[in-house]
Each structure stands twice: as C-alpha cells, then as structure tokens.
Motif scaffolding. Structure first.
Motif, PDB file in Angstrom:
ATOM      1  N   TYR A  44       2.628 -30.161  22.827  1.00 48.65           N
ATOM      2  CA  TYR A  44       4.075 -30.292  22.974  1.00 48.65           C
ATOM      3  C   TYR A  44       4.780 -28.938  23.113  1.00 48.65           C
ATOM      4  O   TYR A  44       6.012 -28.895  23.201  1.00 48.65           O
ATOM      5  CB  TYR A  44       4.663 -31.068  21.796  1.00 48.65           C
ATOM      6  CG  TYR A  44       4.407 -32.559  21.861  1.00 48.65           C
ATOM      7  CD1 TYR A  44       5.219 -33.388  22.630  1.00 48.65           C
ATOM      8  CD2 TYR A  44       3.356 -33.137  21.165  1.00 48.65           C
ATOM      9  CE1 TYR A  44       4.999 -34.756  22.693  1.00 48.65           C
ATOM     10  CE2 TYR A  44       3.113 -34.507  21.220  1.00 48.65           C
ATOM     11  CZ  TYR A  44       3.937 -35.310  21.990  1.00 48.65           C
ATOM     12  OH  TYR A  44       3.703 -36.662  22.058  1.00 48.65           O
TER      13      TYR A  44
ATOM     14  N   LEU B  23       5.905 -41.724  21.235  1.00 47.13           N
ATOM     15  CA  LEU B  23       6.914 -40.755  21.661  1.00 47.13           C
ATOM     16  C   LEU B  23       6.937 -40.589  23.179  1.00 47.13           C
ATOM     17  O   LEU B  23       7.886 -40.029  23.732  1.00 47.13           O
ATOM     18  CB  LEU B  23       6.661 -39.395  21.012  1.00 47.13           C
ATOM     19  CG  LEU B  23       6.926 -39.279  19.511  1.00 47.13           C
ATOM     20  CD1 LEU B  23       6.626 -37.866  19.021  1.00 47.13           C
ATOM     21  CD2 LEU B  23       8.362 -39.671  19.160  1.00 47.13           C
ATOM     22  N   GLN B  24       5.885 -41.082  23.849  1.00 44.98           N
ATOM     23  CA  GLN B  24       5.828 -41.001  25.304  1.00 44.98           C
ATOM     24  C   GLN B  24       6.588 -42.138  25.990  1.00 44.98           C
ATOM     25  O   GLN B  24       6.628 -42.195  27.225  1.00 44.98           O
ATOM     26  CB  GLN B  24       4.361 -41.033  25.771  1.00 44.98           C
ATOM     27  CG  GLN B  24       3.487 -39.941  25.194  1.00 44.98           C
ATOM     28  CD  GLN B  24       3.991 -38.565  25.534  1.00 44.98           C
ATOM     29  OE1 GLN B  24       4.318 -38.269  26.678  1.00 44.98           O
ATOM     30  NE2 GLN B  24       4.071 -37.704  24.525  1.00 44.98           N
TER      31      GLN B  24
ATOM     32  N   LYS C 207      11.378 -40.678  25.478  1.00 46.94           N
ATOM     33  CA  LYS C 207      10.887 -39.315  25.725  1.00 46.94           C
ATOM     34  C   LYS C 207      11.915 -38.373  26.346  1.00 46.94           C
ATOM     35  O   LYS C 207      12.041 -37.219  25.910  1.00 46.94           O
ATOM     36  CB  LYS C 207       9.627 -39.387  26.599  1.00 46.94           C
ATOM     37  CG  LYS C 207       9.000 -38.037  26.883  1.00 46.94           C
ATOM     38  CD  LYS C 207       7.751 -38.181  27.746  1.00 46.94           C
ATOM     39  CE  LYS C 207       7.135 -36.829  28.077  1.00 46.94           C
ATOM     40  NZ  LYS C 207       5.909 -36.976  28.918  1.00 46.94           N
TER      41      LYS C 207
ATOM     42  N   VAL D  16      10.678 -33.886  18.003  1.00 50.04           N
ATOM     43  CA  VAL D  16       9.236 -34.085  18.152  1.00 50.04           C
ATOM     44  C   VAL D  16       8.481 -33.468  16.981  1.00 50.04           C
ATOM     45  O   VAL D  16       7.589 -34.093  16.394  1.00 50.04           O
ATOM     46  CB  VAL D  16       8.748 -33.476  19.487  1.00 50.04           C
ATOM     47  CG1 VAL D  16       7.222 -33.529  19.573  1.00 50.04           C
ATOM     48  CG2 VAL D  16       9.363 -34.220  20.661  1.00 50.04           C
TER      49      VAL D  16
END
Length: 380
Positions: free
Chosen positions: A106, A153-154, A159, A167
């Motif tokens: 990330y 989270l995608q 997102k 994040v």
C-alpha cells in the motif's frame, strides 16, 4: 484435565510466549551460517583467505520455505488464500510477514516515511502479545483478519475514497483487534469479577482492553512518530472505532444502521463519518468471515473456535459455575452451534454487504457461506 485460566493481573503478567521460546530454541537459528556457529577448523599452517561458509541444509530449508511464503504473498488478495499454510511457511511469523507486506504493497512506508526496522520490531512485539495457548484467538487469527481486511478494502465502492491514514489504521486495527485475548468471553470475565470488568465498566471490556493495549504499543514502538498530529488523531479515531465494532453483542445495532443506509441509498463514503462507518462494517466482516472461506479452511476454523469454547466450559465446570450456553462439550452439538452462528450472526451481515457491494468477491463469499451452512445443516 483443563488448564485453569489466570484471572488476576499478576497471573497474566507471568504468562510467557511460547512462540518466543520456540524462536530461541530453534535449531535453524543456531545452525544458520550467518550466526558464525560453524565447526571450528584446525589452526591454519599459513596465511590464507577465509573460506566461504558452506550453506547448511537447514538454512537452505528455511530459505526454501520463506521463498514459498513470498510466492504466496503475491496471491494475498485472493479470497481462497490459506492462512494456515502461510503460517507454517513463515515458521509461525504470519503476522510479521503480513504486516510488512501490506505496508509495502500500500506504499505506507514511503508515504509516511516510516522506519522499516521499527515497523518490524513493532510487528514482532505485536505477534508475541498474542497467547499461543489458545486455539482460536491467536496471531494466526489476527493475520487472517488482516488478509480479509486487505481483500475488502479493494471494493470498488470503497477503495477510491480511502486515505493512506484510513488504510494504515484499518490494517493495524485488524492486527490488534484481539491483542492479548484471554481466551474467554465477556460473560466469563464479568461473572468472575476479572479486573477487566472493573476497569471497563461502561461496556465492551475485552474490546476496550484490546484497543488500549494497541494504542500503548503504537506509542512505545514509536511507529507513529513520522505522522502529523492531524493524521495521528484520525488514526486513533479509526482504530478505536474499528476495534470496538467487533463487540458481537452490538451486532444488531450495526446491522440496523447498515440496512437503513442501504434502503435510503444515502451512504456517501466521500464523507469522513460515513467512511468510518463503512470501515467498521468491513472490520466486522473481516473478523467473522470464517464461514465465508472455502470448505476446508472454514471447517478448520470451526473446530478451533469450538475447542476454545469448550475449554472455557471446562473451566466453568471446574469452578462449579453455570456453564455458558453452547460451551459444554458434553451436551453441545457442534453442527447445531455452527449452523445457528451462520444463520443468525454471519449471514445477515454478509447479505447486507453483498447488497451494498455487489462485487464478484461479495458474491463468492456469500456462495461459500451458503455451502458451509448447508454442510452443517446436513451434519446435524
């Protein structure tokens, strides 16, 4: 005979991490060539170049397994990721590998200017704070929740609106949400006058305990020092909200609010508070997603959680207390328990998530859930 659970602060303080002991006693640790523990050669008769230490076969085995772990991490966003295989490949360091990989993937290390060595020290300390004597609430569960969090989270609806602080906070909330879990539920803590029930009288004693331990670890590790004051404030807000959201006794509150938002179509994740609520929903999904995994992985989790439940029931029996419902190994039917858990706790949450997301992943999770529910229903 069941092991008696320590109910005092002094008893908990003296508990020693089995993982730390294994690391110290590891054969590979002491035979690895870089440790300088090769057999001493005979004294040289004339000056010569120091020989290159031979690679010991155990070190090669370590490198082989760590190489496979790195290959697995390339598939970490796949829902059928097997955390149990990954934990074995990392010699029980699944959380450490997972945190380091996520922070690199990330771009959090570069974005915030984090110290990689400090991050690793933090991850190792975090992992050691999970007790190895439990069967379910262990660092493997924490690593599994991190992996699930990363997948969710995608989601295309979430997102694009996530900030780096969101994040980072979500991943570390997943990592610490059960930090130093005692292996018993809140009912046991309250009825035994455990110090946690006195310390957190406003409710959610376990979740508040995990949150405060996590914040203490963040502070003592110095991990957050590079963050601005504004980012630290947001980080603390998100971590607290997400860890407290894992209190299963408040499940109906979150489901009702989530359902209302979906019906009204008024969720705006560009709004900071709406985004925080959705991160809480993602945290709840990640925490109880075991029935949404593939069959074998889901079954293994089911056996681990029931083993921990039955251990509490054994302690209650040994202390001549009323055994908590579904915690009695002599009368509880595992198939009934798992079927009910899926029907009344997991399915309502993931049905709403699928209705909100509509993604391929949410559909896959719901299909797995239905298949596992059918398995337990026919196993009664």
């Amino acid at each position: 005979m069941a092991m008696e659970y320590p109910c005092s602060a002094a008893d908990i303080d003296v508990a020693v991490s089995g993982r730390r002991q294994r690391r110290l006693l590891s054969v590979s640790r002491y035979l690895h060539p870089v440790k300088g523990l090769q057999p001493s050669p005979d004294p040289p008769t004339k000056p010569e170049e120091p020989p290159t230490p031979p690679h010991h076969w155990l070190s090669l085995l370590d490198q082989h397994y760590y190489g496979q772990a790195e290959v697995m991490l390339r598939l970490v966003t796949c829902w059928d990721f097997d955390i149990f295989i990954f934990d074995r490949m990392t010699n029980g360091d699944a959380v450490v590998f997972m945190i380091e990989h996520m922070f690199n993937t990330y771009g959090l290390i570069r974005h915030f200017g984090l110290d990689p060595l400090r991050l690793r020290q933090f991850a190792v300390t975090l992992q050691d704070m999970y007790y190895t004597r439990h069967s379910y609430h262990t660092s493997v569960h924490a690593a599994d929740v991190i992996q699930a969090m990363s997948c969710l989270l995608q989601d295309p609806k979430l997102k694009p609106y996530l900030t780096p602080v969101d994040v980072m906070a979500a991943l570390l909330a997943a990592a610490t949400h059960d930090l130093s879990h005692p292996g018993v539920n809140q009912n046991y803590i309250v009825k035994n006058n455990h110090f946690l029930s006195a310390l957190y009288q406003d409710g959610s004693p376990l979740e508040n305990y995990h949150y405060n331990l996590a914040m203490g670890l963040f502070k003592t590790s110095g991990l957050l020092e590079p963050l601005s004051q504004q980012d630290r404030t947001r980080f603390g807000e998100v971590v607290q909200a997400l860890i407290l959201a894992t209190d299963i006794s408040r499940q109906s509150k979150y489901l009702a609010l989530f359902s209302t938002h979906i019906q009204n179509g008024d969720l705006d994740v560009a709004d900071e508070q709406h985004r925080l609520f959705m991160l809480q929903i993602v945290m709840k999904c990640s925490d109880i997603c075991n029935p949404c995994r593939t069959r074998l992985v889901s079954l293994y989790w089911s056996h681990l959680v029931m083993r921990e439940f039955f251990r509490q029931g054994d302690m209650e029996r040994g202390q001549h207390q009323e055994i908590s419902p579904l915690w009695d190994r002599h009368s509880t039917n595992m198939a009934n328990t798992q079927s009910a858990f899926i029907s009344f706790v997991v399915e309502p949450l993931f049905s709403l998530w699928n209705k909100y997301s509509g993604s391929a992943l949410s559909s896959t999770m719901l299909q797995n859930l239905q298949a596992n529910k059918q398995f337990w229903t026919t196993s009664k």
